[in-house]
Each structure stands twice: as C-alpha cells, then as structure tokens.
Write a protein that holds these residues in place. Structure first.
Motif, mmCIF file in Angstrom:
data_model
loop_
_atom_site.group_PDB
_atom_site.id
_atom_site.type_symbol
_atom_site.label_atom_id
_atom_site.label_comp_id
_atom_site.label_asym_id
_atom_site.label_seq_id
_atom_site.Cartn_x
_atom_site.Cartn_y
_atom_site.Cartn_z
ATOM 1 N N GLN A 75 -6.168 -33.509 -1.120
ATOM 2 C CA GLN A 75 -7.531 -32.723 -1.583
ATOM 3 C C GLN A 75 -8.831 -33.728 -1.114
ATOM 4 O OE1 GLN A 75 -7.928 -31.490 -5.793
ATOM 5 N NE2 GLN A 75 -10.100 -30.868 -5.499
ATOM 6 N N VAL A 78 -9.405 -33.442 2.663
ATOM 7 C CA VAL A 78 -10.052 -32.077 2.948
ATOM 8 C C VAL A 78 -11.441 -32.042 2.612
ATOM 9 C CG1 VAL A 78 -9.929 -29.360 2.643
ATOM 10 C CG2 VAL A 78 -7.578 -30.973 3.149
ATOM 11 N N GLU A 79 -11.708 -32.726 1.410
ATOM 12 C CA GLU A 79 -13.108 -32.566 1.128
ATOM 13 C C GLU A 79 -14.145 -33.506 1.931
ATOM 14 O OE1 GLU A 79 -13.026 -33.781 -3.230
ATOM 15 O OE2 GLU A 79 -12.188 -31.830 -3.601
ATOM 16 N N GLY A 82 -13.081 -32.112 5.975
ATOM 17 C CA GLY A 82 -13.008 -30.615 6.190
ATOM 18 C C GLY A 82 -11.854 -29.989 6.199
ATOM 19 N N SER A 83 -10.753 -30.790 6.858
ATOM 20 C CA SER A 83 -9.439 -30.084 6.788
ATOM 21 C C SER A 83 -8.365 -31.296 7.238
ATOM 22 C CB SER A 83 -9.308 -29.352 8.255
ATOM 23 O OG SER A 83 -9.848 -29.888 9.370
ATOM 24 N N HIS A 85 -5.208 -32.031 9.560
ATOM 25 C CA HIS A 85 -4.179 -31.726 10.907
ATOM 26 C C HIS A 85 -3.027 -32.471 11.085
ATOM 27 C CE1 HIS A 85 -8.371 -30.583 12.015
ATOM 28 N NE2 HIS A 85 -7.928 -29.929 12.635
ATOM 29 N N ALA A 128 -1.864 -27.420 2.595
ATOM 30 C CA ALA A 128 -3.412 -27.636 2.939
ATOM 31 C C ALA A 128 -3.579 -27.076 4.308
ATOM 32 C CB ALA A 128 -3.743 -28.874 2.948
ATOM 33 N N MET A 129 -2.570 -27.145 5.355
ATOM 34 C CA MET A 129 -2.542 -26.694 6.629
ATOM 35 C C MET A 129 -2.413 -25.232 6.731
ATOM 36 S SD MET A 129 -0.201 -29.750 8.442
ATOM 37 C CE MET A 129 -0.641 -31.460 8.409
ATOM 38 N N SER A 131 -3.018 -23.020 4.211
ATOM 39 C CA SER A 131 -4.321 -22.550 3.733
ATOM 40 C C SER A 131 -5.408 -22.087 4.860
ATOM 41 C CB SER A 131 -4.703 -23.187 2.532
ATOM 42 O OG SER A 131 -5.484 -24.454 2.833
ATOM 43 N N GLN A 132 -5.554 -23.215 5.782
ATOM 44 C CA GLN A 132 -6.531 -23.319 6.634
ATOM 45 C C GLN A 132 -6.123 -22.648 8.119
ATOM 46 O OE1 GLN A 132 -8.690 -27.027 6.291
ATOM 47 N NE2 GLN A 132 -10.045 -26.158 5.234
ATOM 48 N N ASN A 133 -4.949 -22.205 8.059
ATOM 49 C CA ASN A 133 -4.331 -21.615 9.242
ATOM 50 C C ASN A 133 -4.549 -22.875 10.582
ATOM 51 O OD1 ASN A 133 -3.145 -19.848 10.962
ATOM 52 N ND2 ASN A 133 -4.935 -19.015 11.741
ATOM 53 N N ILE A 134 -4.354 -24.188 10.148
ATOM 54 C CA ILE A 134 -3.987 -25.107 10.987
ATOM 55 C C ILE A 134 -2.557 -25.251 11.488
ATOM 56 C CG2 ILE A 134 -4.418 -27.536 11.209
ATOM 57 C CD1 ILE A 134 -6.563 -27.388 9.570
#
Length: 261
Positions: A75, A78-79, A82-83, A85, A128-129, A131-134
């Motif tokens: 978390q 990401v914070e 931003g993301s 990878h 996390a990936m 959720s952000q479509n990474i």
C-alpha cells in the motif's frame, strides 16, 4: 539504460546482497524502487544509491512473513509511487541443523520467512496490479538448492522447492491478467552473508563443479532479474531462470574420465 523507465518496483530483502543488487540495477534502468528489510541503516544507504540514479527510493522496515506488514508496504508503495509494476520476493533466512535435530520452531520460522513471505508478497502485489489493470511482473527468488540437496538445511531447501511449485501455479492463475510470474534461481553468490563461507577449500571444491570457475557477484544475478522485470520477457511465465555458472547442468566427473585417452 531506461529499460524500466516509468515502472515502480518492490524488492524484499533489498538492504543487502542480491536484493540490494537488484534494487540498484532497477534504479539505474529507470524504476522507482521500494526496498523492504529489517536494518534501517542499510536500508537508508541503499535508498541513497537508488535516488542517486534520479528516481524515487523508499525503505520500509517490515516482517515479510506478517500479513499486515506485507499489505502495508504494498500500500505504501502504491501511495508513494502511484502504482506497482514489479514485485521481487527475495527475502530469505537460513538455519543449519540436521533433520533429526531440527526443532519445529526453527522449521516454522524458515518456512514462514522464506515461503509464506513469497505467498503473501505475490498475493498482495497481484491484487494491486489487477486493481489498476497493470500487466505486471512477479519474480520469486529461489535457489539451485530447490533441486539440489543441501545437508543440514532441510527447511531452507523445502522452502525453495515450494517457491518454485507455487510460482508455476501462480503463473497459471495470473496469465489471464497478463501478469507474469517467474523464478530466479541463483547459484553460489558473494554476499555479506555468504562471503565468509567461501574459504579456499570451499572455493576449490566449488570450482571443480562450476564449469565457469567463478562465484557470482550480486549484479550477475540482478541482470537476470532485470530481464524478467522488463517488457522483453512478456512471453515468459512460470519459468525458472538459473544463474549458476553451469553448476546444475554439468554432469562431468571432476578429475576423472570414463574412457582413458
């Protein structure tokens, strides 16, 4: 240069050895890197090296075998960046004792830190990936001792073998999301932990088995991680990249021959 430009990565066990080598190489190739470890002094120094490359660095002191801690550093990454990878599950500990002498608490500690940590890191990085479509990259660091015995290190070898089996299943499950999961399997490597082990006698024995007659440096392993983290490896998943100077593949008999010349 720039093979990871614009990418954000986490490297556990990133304060020293192979993990630090991977983190620094990722930074040189343009990635922002969060390193996870226990030693704040070492972590701060690695972050300085990362940021000297003109990218962002972050150190999180955490227990990689604790769910709350793993959720926390994913978390935070990401914070801050931003993301996410790239996830490199590299943290590991070792305990030496013969099977008949191994205490259950030592077994549990090694499995928790070496294998459960990979499960947790992979799980929360993947979430996390997704959720952000990474289309991310998960790299799980094993060892040649996933397939070779290492006497007095049964828990360690069991954990490394488990990492490889787990990663293949993970790769199948994440393929629909175009997230790859691969295994990086190093052989003998000079690190702060292992260097004292490589006595002249040990090196002599190793060089009889290693065709390239050398012990790796952390950056030699990091080059493999760089490929697995890059877009170049997009069609590779569930695979094992072994970097061991030829140790496993060599079937010759040192100082002996089947047929006399």
């Amino acid at each position: 240069m720039g093979r990871l430009s614009g990418k954000n990565a986490i490297v556990t066990g990133g304060t020293a050895g192979i993990g630090a080598g991977i983190a620094k190489m990722f930074a040189r190739e343009g990635a922002n890197v969060c390193i996870v470890g226990r030693n704040a002094d070492r972590g701060g120094k690695v972050v300085q090296d990362i940021e000297s490359c003109g990218v962002k660095g972050l150190f999180v002191q955490a227990d990689v075998s604790a769910t709350q801690d793993v959720q926390g550093f994913v978390q935070q990454t990401v914070e801050q960046f931003g993301s996410l990878h790239i996830m490199v599950n590299n943290a590991a500990v070792i305990h030496q004792s013969k099977v008949v002498d191994t205490k259950e608490e030592d077994w549990d500690r090694i499995i928790s830190n070496n294998l459960t940590s990979v499960f947790l890191g992979s799980k929360y990085a993947a979430k996390a990936m997704i959720s952000q479509n990474i289309q991310g990259r998960i790299i799980n660091v094993s060892s040649i001792h996933a397939v070779l015995s290492e006497p007095s290190c049964s828990a360690y070898t069991a954990a490394k073998g488990g990492i490889e089996s787990f990663t293949r299943t993970l790769a199948s499950e994440l393929a629909p999301h175009r997230i790859t999961a691969n295994i990086l399997s190093p052989g003998a490597t000079y690190t702060e932990l292992t260097t004292p082990m490589y006595t002249p006698a040990v090196k002599e024995a190793l060089f009889k088995r290693i065709p390239l007659k050398a012990i790796a440096q952390p950056h030699d392993i990091a080059y493999g991680a760089l490929f697995l983290a890059s877009d170049e490896s997009w069609y590779m998943t569930g695979s094992t990249m072994t970097i061991d100077g030829g140790y496993i593949m060599d079937g010759s008999l040192p100082d002996a021959a089947y047929w006399e010349e």
